[in-house]
Design an enzyme around this catalytic site. Sequence first.
Site, mmCIF file in Angstrom:
data_model
loop_
_atom_site.group_PDB
_atom_site.id
_atom_site.type_symbol
_atom_site.label_atom_id
_atom_site.label_comp_id
_atom_site.label_asym_id
_atom_site.label_seq_id
_atom_site.Cartn_x
_atom_site.Cartn_y
_atom_site.Cartn_z
ATOM 1 N N GLU A 175 13.356 87.757 -13.436
ATOM 2 C CA GLU A 175 12.023 88.334 -13.231
ATOM 3 C C GLU A 175 12.058 89.551 -12.331
ATOM 4 O O GLU A 175 11.105 90.307 -12.255
ATOM 5 C CB GLU A 175 11.040 87.279 -12.720
ATOM 6 N N CYS B 31 9.798 81.850 -20.058
ATOM 7 C CA CYS B 31 8.731 80.940 -19.620
ATOM 8 C C CYS B 31 7.511 81.670 -19.076
ATOM 9 O O CYS B 31 6.666 81.074 -18.426
ATOM 10 C CB CYS B 31 9.260 79.937 -18.608
ATOM 11 N N HIS C 113 -2.038 83.119 -10.473
ATOM 12 C CA HIS C 113 -1.732 81.728 -10.794
ATOM 13 C C HIS C 113 -2.970 80.891 -11.074
ATOM 14 O O HIS C 113 -2.937 80.015 -11.933
ATOM 15 C CB HIS C 113 -0.833 81.136 -9.706
ATOM 16 N N ARG D 204 6.607 74.109 -12.047
ATOM 17 C CA ARG D 204 6.324 74.886 -10.834
ATOM 18 C C ARG D 204 6.105 73.918 -9.667
ATOM 19 O O ARG D 204 5.013 73.389 -9.497
ATOM 20 C CB ARG D 204 5.069 75.734 -11.028
ATOM 21 N N ARG E 26 0.203 92.033 -10.411
ATOM 22 C CA ARG E 26 -0.336 91.143 -11.443
ATOM 23 C C ARG E 26 -1.681 90.530 -11.084
ATOM 24 O O ARG E 26 -2.356 89.965 -11.928
ATOM 25 C CB ARG E 26 0.680 90.033 -11.779
ATOM 26 N N ASN F 17 6.051 87.312 -16.598
ATOM 27 C CA ASN F 17 4.898 87.738 -15.784
ATOM 28 C C ASN F 17 5.371 88.655 -14.667
ATOM 29 O O ASN F 17 4.861 89.757 -14.473
ATOM 30 C CB ASN F 17 4.185 86.526 -15.156
ATOM 31 N N ASP F 18 6.350 88.178 -13.924
ATOM 32 C CA ASP F 18 6.839 89.007 -12.817
ATOM 33 C C ASP F 18 7.671 90.181 -13.319
ATOM 34 O O ASP F 18 7.616 91.263 -12.742
ATOM 35 C CB ASP F 18 7.640 88.158 -11.825
ATOM 36 N N ARG G 277 11.754 74.244 -10.978
ATOM 37 C CA ARG G 277 11.992 75.467 -10.231
ATOM 38 C C ARG G 277 11.852 75.181 -8.747
ATOM 39 O O ARG G 277 10.911 74.505 -8.331
ATOM 40 C CB ARG G 277 10.983 76.539 -10.662
#
Length: 762
Positions: free
Chosen positions: A605, A676, A360, A467, A639, A628-629, A503
């Site tokens: 995800e 996203c 992140h 986020r 990651r 990403n996940d 989220r």
Amino acid sequence: MLATLRSIAESVAQQSDLQSALNCFVTMVKDAMHTECCSVYFADYSQDNFILMATDGLNPEAIGKFRMGFTEGLVGLVAQREEPINVAHAQSHPRFKLSPEVNEEGYNAFLSVPVVHQRKVLGVIVVQQKVARVFSHDEESFLITLSAQLASQLANTEIQTLLQQDASSHRTSVLKGVSSAPGIALGDGYVVLPHIDFTSIEPQHSDNIQQQIQLFHQAVAATRQEFHILAKTLSDDIPKEAVAVFEVYQQLLDAKSLGKQVESEIQQGWNAKTALKLVIEKLVAQFDMMSDPYIKERAIDVNDIGLRVLQHLVSTEQAVKHYPDNTILIAHTLTPTMLAQVPKEKLKGVVSVHGSANSHASILTRAMGVPAIWGIEDIPLLQFDGKSMIMDAYSGRLYISPSQMLVNEYVEIKRKDNILHDKFEAEHDLPPITLDGERINLLLNAGLDLSTETLSASYCDGVGLYRTESWFMQKGQFPTQSEQEVWYREVLSRYHPEPVVMRTLDIGGDKILDYFDIKEENPFLGWRGIRVSLDHPELFLDQIKAMIKANAGLGNLQIMLPMVGHSEEIDEAMALIEQACFELQDEWADPFYTIDRPEIGVMLEVPSSVYLLPEWSKKIDFCSVGSNDLTQYLLAVDRTNAQVADLFDPYHPSVLRVLNQIAQQCELHELPFSLCGELGGEPEGAILLIAMGYRRLSMNISSLNKVKWVLRRLRVTNMEALLENCLAQPSSKQVRRIIKEFMIEHHFAELLYTSHQAKGAS
Ligand code: PEP
Ligand code: MG
């Protein structure tokens, strides 16, 4: 065996320079294995040969002089094969090459192992003996273990050697990491050391003895004060005897014990940090050797005191340091706070030793448009401080002490980069429509960089991912419902009337709250996202209520649940949301006002979610792919782990096929869908996604104009042809090659100097 291995590693680590470390190593290995000779060769890639770096048994005169070509002799063979060679009669081996300058004629038995770090052969260790014999399996595995243990130490020293060469020969050295935010930066290194320890301190001298002693005294005074406060705070909670430990600490800090020894090292010419390191390491070793377990334990106390003084020494130093105008921030593990401390106009680039492009903190650098390189492992951090450098965050290369020619070259690349950026910027208010008239919704990923998110909604079609956890991470405790309400209202109003997908709290993994301890072996597979929220309904309800209250009169809120993998998680979350609405309705002052339940969606995800879309489409209003996940879990690649960063690849055919399958399933079940993850912010990724049918892509602000510029110059039909070809490929390498050809064919060659090129597309 284990004790011998450990003692060799520790003794080597305690040496102050590379040569002493290697000398210590060869002698200890020779003794431990009861042989007559041990030698270490280093690979010199600039000359394609091995250089004898240390030996106990061969001609000592040959150290630093004797070289052997990469393909020569048994040493060359070990490196070529990357496996041990164990022979009783070395001289009768067909690859043996007699080198009279090292005097090895008398030796027969030969055992050698390569030293490999991150797939690169750094050197070779050889043990030899006069009596012809094959070394036992135990001996072989002992040497293999030593080599693996020492590989990272040697990798470190390899870089140190490079840096020492730079200083003397003005050569540029190049380090390789992974590009995490593209761009070029020219500037000076500025090292931040948050969790400092003695191993990261490189021994350094100082001529200014008085200044160093003064710095040490200041650090001791600050540490005393710290202990004083700690003792005071704890005295109410713990027994008096336990608090007395701080008195012992204070005594240890006394001028007569620790202070005297450190000052004496400073008088010898060391700087304060090195002096402290030398004294503490010596004391710890002495305590460690004691047989009395109580006294042995004191090593921990001494180390702890030393670290606290060191921390103050570093912060006093940093307090007087100023950020250079062109700061390239270098950290062991970059955190958002470190980024926030540098004045924006001075921050030109970021290098983080640990972590990878998908952590992140790394996403944050992309959002800020600051070039970043991640995962340059095993570097002696402090040696970069103040050095002039060039960051090529397209290819992931960091050039230290660059030549003037290289600087000129990069100034020109940067100039072209700026021109390209201006081209994107010039079309910022044009709509994202393809050449064949398809309108694509481009939304923002927001919430990570709280200080700069002042963007007006005219740039985008709303916020596709807000986020919320970042705000929780910056607070010292859980925010109250009313604090949250004010915050969410501000965000919803800023983008109104465009939708904002908020989220719910996605903590866990690499997002940790200082005030909410989650310690797990496998945090990304553990207590994360919705799992935490459902286990803490009081926190979840607070957050939902704050969001719904903030939405009153605006109506642009959508709520999204992270990390959902089980149908029950949706049911339970929905029930709690219903409860929140019901309770709010009850609390509301106006009985005629009815609360609108916002649209509720989930992030796709966790791979299991993909197979449940037919059922979930009946429960939820929308979904958004967290690529990403999804990539992390589908490919089983952490990651944030630089070691496996090359394997984290959203262009992997399996990931592309799953993304395509999601689009088909959502269309079939009439479930609105978007994406996203970071993939949507890359022009190549956006092209493939649009071809799959995605019409809503949410991305970082720095990607938005670029993606729009590209898609305005393409037809969906062309994108579809590319996708069909990519989906038929068996490997990411082939996918990337095809994408590259497509980009060149469609006149986007100027965009190709990007990270995916660095990943090996040719
Ligand atoms: C994702 O996983 O793709 C995502 C957008 O969420 P985050 O990066 O915050 O985990
Ligand atoms: Mg995610």
